[in-house]
Design an enzyme around this catalytic site. Structure first.
Site, PDB file in Angstrom:
ATOM      1  N   LYS A 197       0.841  -1.199   0.000  1.00 43.66           N
ATOM      2  CA  LYS A 197       0.000   0.000   0.000  1.00 43.66           C
ATOM      3  C   LYS A 197       0.879   1.254   0.000  1.00 43.66           C
ATOM      4  O   LYS A 197       2.019   1.212   0.463  1.00 43.66           O
ATOM      5  CB  LYS A 197      -0.861   0.024   1.275  1.00 43.66           C
ATOM      6  CG  LYS A 197      -1.982  -0.991   1.301  1.00 43.66           C
ATOM      7  CD  LYS A 197      -2.730  -0.917   2.624  1.00 43.66           C
ATOM      8  CE  LYS A 197      -3.852  -1.944   2.710  1.00 43.66           C
ATOM      9  NZ  LYS A 197      -4.953  -1.711   1.771  1.00 43.66           N
TER      10      LYS A 197
ATOM     11  N   ARG B  95     -10.282 -11.545   2.133  1.00 42.03           N
ATOM     12  CA  ARG B  95     -11.232 -12.529   1.598  1.00 42.03           C
ATOM     13  C   ARG B  95     -10.616 -13.924   1.542  1.00 42.03           C
ATOM     14  O   ARG B  95     -11.331 -14.919   1.560  1.00 42.03           O
ATOM     15  CB  ARG B  95     -11.727 -12.071   0.216  1.00 42.03           C
ATOM     16  CG  ARG B  95     -10.659 -11.991  -0.834  1.00 42.03           C
ATOM     17  CD  ARG B  95     -11.084 -11.175  -2.043  1.00 42.03           C
ATOM     18  NE  ARG B  95     -11.086  -9.730  -1.770  1.00 42.03           N
ATOM     19  CZ  ARG B  95     -11.477  -8.807  -2.628  1.00 42.03           C
ATOM     20  NH1 ARG B  95     -11.918  -9.154  -3.817  1.00 42.03           N
ATOM     21  NH2 ARG B  95     -11.445  -7.528  -2.296  1.00 42.03           N
TER      22      ARG B  95
END
Ligand code: BES
Ligand code: MN
Ligand code: ZN
Length: 492
Positions: A272, A346
């Site tokens: 990120k 996920r």
């Protein structure tokens, strides 16, 4: 130390308090039964001052006045409840929490709260506890709070008996369970590692007599949770799988809660940008909520079986880190091609949900700080949720409304699932940029095994930019209260 909460008797204007907060309905300052005696005790001028500064009593409005030594309390706070017709559980909680938070100040250790008529004492206990929350353990010297709230004394209209005291104490304990979730999120990621999450679970299991299973890195691989293992393999802080269980005799339903527990999400090799990366210490907000819920369940003892499952890991870039193009076999047996190592939540959840499905649940509910797209869609204070039936959606909304927490239903569009086709495995875990929260939900659905399911993308509301109502600045404890209500709605 947490403040004790008790029910006061007699005239609050004569009680030994540092601050007296009075809750009033909108447009009825002079008609509030607390204001007359207060006006007399202060020698007049309070209602006139309220008018002058345009205090109307709208929800959470606060008027803070000095008593100049005329009563024992040094300050009086008048706190708005909003319109009488709209005075529900959420409004009451919000006003009481606001009152407690606004009373903080130098030398304030005892706070009185004068309540409206016919309160639900559990809600009062919850709200007082929620409002008193602070996270100050890392302050030293001058930065340490000058004084700490020790006692909150609540005054009802009319007599309060033993059942009122019991309900108040129950509410205070639920607030402590929310505080546990808040503490976990506020804790820095060098301290709150996956093992630290497991340690909190051990404490809850011990004090609440809950069942507990913890798998370490090797255990996770041995169990076949290869997606969870992959996400954690680049970190020196090894992953943990956590399963807390509460199974009372005569349970009427089995509910399984699943939380995303990324103690830090750097993005992994798909790292990120630096700006805002620190916010990713809150990427275990879903796990924190599951821990808070289980602590509350141990206290509430509802007649439903409740399981709390957490996939805990740290997502880091490293020589051992998983990479885009890797393929792993999930616990469900389905294979997944990795596209972006920053879509890690996920993956962890896919294995945790497959594990949940093996429990043959009546309902699976997950909470995850899953996508930035949920923030784009609904803003920072509302969770995106998905439900496999309208009936479940109604149950969640009723629970959220009563909790005063914000949720908005999102669609599970089947046609979007085509994006999850991989050229070399059963699935990819990401698709195009648009509808990102929906696509993540569709990916998760593949691992739930067809059981009734609610998915909560809580990326926004686990953190608050400023204090408001029951939420302090920083970690909010969202959605513990909603989950507690949801469980209780299955218990009767
Ligand atoms: N933990 C983040 C989601 C997130 C973002 C939560 C901002 C709170 C605030 C998640 O793991 C993530 O990085 N998601 C990616 C998915 C993308 C790579 C498909 C995202 O939302 O950008
Ligand atoms: Mn990520
Ligand atoms: Zn994440």
């Amino acid at each position: 130390m947490t403040a004790s909460i008790e029910i006061g008797s007699g005239d609050p204007t004569r009680a030994a308090l540092d601050v007296l907060a009075v809750c009033v309905e909108e447009g009825s300052l002079e008609r509030s039964p607390w204001i007359g005696p207060l006006e007399t005790a202060l020698g007049g001028g309070l209602v006139a001052h309220g008018k002058l500064v345009e205090f109307t009593g709208k929800a959470d409005q606060v008027l803070d006045v000095s008593t100049l030594g005329r009563i024992k309390a040094r300050r009086v706070l008048i706190v708005g409840l909003g319109a009488r017709t709209k005075l529900d559980a959420a409004r009451l909680r919000s006003a009481v929490a606001t009152a407690v938070r606004a009373s903080a100040g130098p030398g304030v250790t005892r706070v009185g709260i004068a309540l409206p008529a016919d309160v639900d004492w559990r809600q009062v206990g919850e709200a007082a506890g929620l409002g008193a929350y602070r996270f100050v353990k890392y302050f030293t010297g001058d930065r340490r709070p000058k004084s700490e709230l020790k006692k909150i004394i609540v005054f009802g209209q009319g007599r309060a008996g033993t059942s009122a005291r019991r309900e108040l104490a129950l509410g205070a304990d639920i607030a402590s369970a929310v505080a546990l979730a808040r503490d976990a999120v506020n804790e820095p990621p060098n301290v709150l590692t996956p093992e630290a999450l497991a340690q909190i679970a051990r404490r809850i299991a011990k004090s609440g007599k809950l069942g507990l299973k913890v798998l370490d890195k090797r255990g996770i691989r041995a169990a076949g949770m290869n997606l969870h293992y992959a996400v954690g393999q680049g970190s020196a802080h090894e992953p943990r799988f956590i399963h807390l269980s509460y199974a009372p005799r005569g349970a009427v339903k089995r509910l399984v809660f699943v939380g995303k527990g990324l103690t830090f999400d750097s993005g992994g090799l798909c790292i990120k940008p630096a700006a805002g990366m620190g916010e990713m210490k809150s990427d275990m907000g879903g796990a924190a909520a599951v821990l808070g819920l289980m602590a509350a369940i141990a206290r509430l003892k509802p007649r439903v079986e409740v399981h709390g499952i957490i996939g805990a890991a740290e997502n880091m870039p490293d020589g051992e880190a998983y990479r885009p193009a890797d393929v792993f076999k999930s616990l469900s047996g389905k294979t997944v091609e990795i596209i972006n190592t920053d879509a890690e939540g996920r993956l962890v959840l896919a294995d945790a949900l497959a594990y949940a499905a093996r429990l043959e649940p009546d309902l699976v509910i997950d909470a995850a700080t899953l996508t930035g797209a949920a923030l784009v869609a609904l803003g920072k204070t509302c969770s995106a949720y998905y439900a496999t039936s309208d009936d479940l959606a109604q149950k969640l909304e009723a629970a959220a409304r009563d909790a005063g927490e914000s949720f908005w239903r999102m669609p599970l569009f089947d046609e979007y699932a085509e994006q999850l086709k991989s050229d070399i495995a059963d699935f990819k875990h990401t698709g195009d940029r648009y509808g990102g929260s929906i696509l993540a939900a569709l990916f998760l659905r593949e691992f739930v095994g067809g059981f009734p399911w609610i998915h909560c993308d809580v990326a926004g509301p686990v953190l608050a930019e400023r204090a408001r109502g029951i939420y302090p600045k920083g970690a909010t404890g969202h959605p513990v209260l909603t989950f507690v209500n949801l469980v209780e709605s299955f218990a009767h």
